[in-house]
Design an enzyme around this catalytic site. Structure first.
Site, PDB file in Angstrom:
ATOM      1  N   ASP A 151     -35.373  49.729  56.667  1.00 31.64           N
ATOM      2  CA  ASP A 151     -35.500  49.870  58.037  1.00 31.64           C
ATOM      3  C   ASP A 151     -37.197  49.441  58.044  1.00 31.64           C
ATOM      4  OD1 ASP A 151     -33.953  51.102  60.703  1.00 31.64           O
ATOM      5  OD2 ASP A 151     -36.353  51.595  60.572  1.00 31.64           O
ATOM      6  N   VAL A 174     -33.167  63.191  57.885  1.00 30.50           N
ATOM      7  CA  VAL A 174     -32.205  63.841  58.623  1.00 30.50           C
ATOM      8  C   VAL A 174     -30.653  63.192  58.402  1.00 30.50           C
ATOM      9  CG1 VAL A 174     -31.766  64.407  61.155  1.00 30.50           C
ATOM     10  CG2 VAL A 174     -34.076  64.348  60.619  1.00 30.50           C
ATOM     11  N   ALA A 184     -27.443  58.864  59.254  1.00 29.68           N
ATOM     12  CA  ALA A 184     -28.802  59.675  58.506  1.00 29.68           C
ATOM     13  C   ALA A 184     -29.897  58.744  58.968  1.00 29.68           C
ATOM     14  CB  ALA A 184     -28.599  59.970  57.268  1.00 29.68           C
ATOM     15  N   LYS A 185     -31.110  59.072  58.775  1.00 23.11           N
ATOM     16  CA  LYS A 185     -32.041  58.360  58.641  1.00 23.11           C
ATOM     17  C   LYS A 185     -33.356  59.053  58.180  1.00 23.11           C
ATOM     18  CE  LYS A 185     -33.372  54.214  60.761  1.00 23.11           C
ATOM     19  NZ  LYS A 185     -32.603  53.431  61.046  1.00 23.11           N
ATOM     20  N   GLY A 186     -34.157  58.265  57.454  1.00 21.86           N
ATOM     21  CA  GLY A 186     -35.242  59.004  57.084  1.00 21.86           C
ATOM     22  C   GLY A 186     -36.663  58.312  57.194  1.00 21.86           C
TER      23      GLY A 186
END
Ligand code: GLU
Length: 418
Positions: free
Chosen positions: A148, A62, A107-109
């Protein structure tokens, strides 16, 4: 809200945003834009398991906002990852990079998987397939992943290699948190922990508390929790309580952190180490201490347990560890909160250094990294504190207002396309 995003963590991120937008009188058009992630990609990841059968994992990326630059944020491998959680974490990355003044969006995944249940070969295939599937969205000028929860240097190395194979040449700046041998940065692995200690020391000074008189309790002993413990211990504080997923240990005289760190790396659970009394996660959070540091998952401090906390400072090393109900209770009880987007920004700050070094092909030494990290994060702390005092608001509101204002300015300057 699009039903796919509906998740407690995303509701928390949006509720925080609404509150801040209201307080800063943010223009309605911008409010609508900033609440919705700019781009979201769902990917199915079919992986051949070692026994020959194929399992399909769910992956996400995202990009919440990219008005200020390429979007930036980690990859989480955890069994509870959902689109809504990833979207919340992406939104927080936007405010975090803006608050620190980095030229990035957020963003992050993530992949819905417990990485501990996979063999190394399965983990590599999963990572490479994920990198290939999100390839159209990423790149050093577009969107830069990092570590992360559940990911590490090795995962980033496979990711960088897969990206580089697709374009036909090596692109170290496509991802941060890499091993040194392929363009990683000195000090990146410990960076989030070091940043937590940097800002907490500023908070202690503000409260006129001596570091030698400081007791620290940390929930979580992964990358962030373990480095925070080590650096705090080296700085002269007494780390009296720590926990991992199985439970916590407590010793009022201080735990032998250097020894614990070594043994934990070898896989010994904290509770099997015989260095303190065992306690549950709930008991750990309620220990009397100067500084409590949640360094695990989100929504750990809630309306149900906030009343029982006995710390003077809450330094949020995790993303989103405190619910809105808990926030109100802690505020009434005068607990000084160093909010997540400030407290844990050391990770993305040193990610930025790594990316700058990769793009420039010019590398810095460790003392440069530490010093620049300290400068940036300490300045962000004092900006936030100053703003909170001036506007008579909380540290969380001040940090979010500061971050959101930077993003709003970028949107206003750029206008709305078309
Ligand atoms: N995952 C970290 C965070 O939540 C670091 C992100 C990055 O370095 O891009 O801030």
């Amino acid at each position: 809200m699009i039903p796919e995003f509906d998740h407690p963590t995303f509701r928390l991120a949006v509720a925080q945003f609404d509150r801040v937008a209201e307080a800063m009188n943010l223009e309605t058009n911008l409010r609508e834009r900033l609440k919705k992630p700019q781009r979201s990609l769902l990917v199915a990841l079919p992986i051949r398991m070692d026994d020959g059968h194929v399992r399909v994992f769910q992956g996400y990326r995202v990009q919440h906002d990219s008005a200020r630059g390429p979007s930036k944020g980690g990859l989480r491998y955890h069994q509870d990852v959902t689109l809504g959680e990833v979207a919340a974490l992406a939104m927080w990355m936007t405010w975090k990079t803006a608050l620190a003044g980095l030229p990035y969006g957020g963003a992050k995944g993530g992949i819905q998987v417990d990485p501990h249940t996979l063999s190394l070969a399965e983990l590599e295939r999963l990572t490479r397939r994920y990198a290939a599937e999100i390839f159209p969205l990423i790149g050093p000028d577009k969107d830069i992943p990092a570590t992360d929860i559940g990911t590490n240097q090795q995962v980033m190395a496979w990711f960088m290699d897969t990206y580089s194979q697709q374009v036909g040449f090596s692109v170290p700046g496509a991802v941060t948190g890499k091993p040194l041998s392929i363009g990683g940065s000195l000090g990146r692995e410990e960076a989030t922990g070091r940043g937590v200690v940097n800002v907490t020391i500023e908070a202690l000074r503000h409260k006129k508390i001596d570091i030698e008189e400081t007791s620290v309790v940390i929930q979580g002993f992964g990358n962030v929790g373990s480095h925070t413990a080590k650096i705090f211990n080296d700085a002269g504080a007494r780390v009296i309580g720590i926990s991992d997923v199985r439970g916590g240990i407590f010793n009022p005289k201080g735990l032998p952190i250097a020894e614990i760190y070594q043994r934990h790396r070898l896989g010994v659970p904290l509770q099997d180490m015989n260095v303190g009394d065992r306690l549950t996660n709930d008991e750990l959070l309620a220990l009397e201490c100067t500084v409590l540091i949640p360094a695990a998952l989100s929504e750990q401090i809630t309306g149900d347990n906030a009343e029982r906390l006995r710390c003077r400072i809450l330094a949020e090393a995790a993303n989103g560890p405190t619910t809105l109900e808990a926030d109100a209770i802690l505020d009434d009880r005068d607990v000084f909160i160093i909010p997540d987007i400030l407290a844990n920004s050391g990770g993305v700050i040193v990610s930025y250094f790594e990316w700058v070094q990769d793009v420039q092909r010019f590398f810095w030494n460790e003392s440069d990294i530490r010093q620049r990290l300290q400068e940036i994060i300490t300045a962000a702390f004092h900006r936030t504190l100053h703003f909170a005092e001036e506007k008579k608001t909380t540290m969380r509101m001040a940090a979010l207002m500061n971050g959101i204002d930077q993003v709003a300015q970028a949107h206003t300057a750029r206008g709305l396309y078309p």
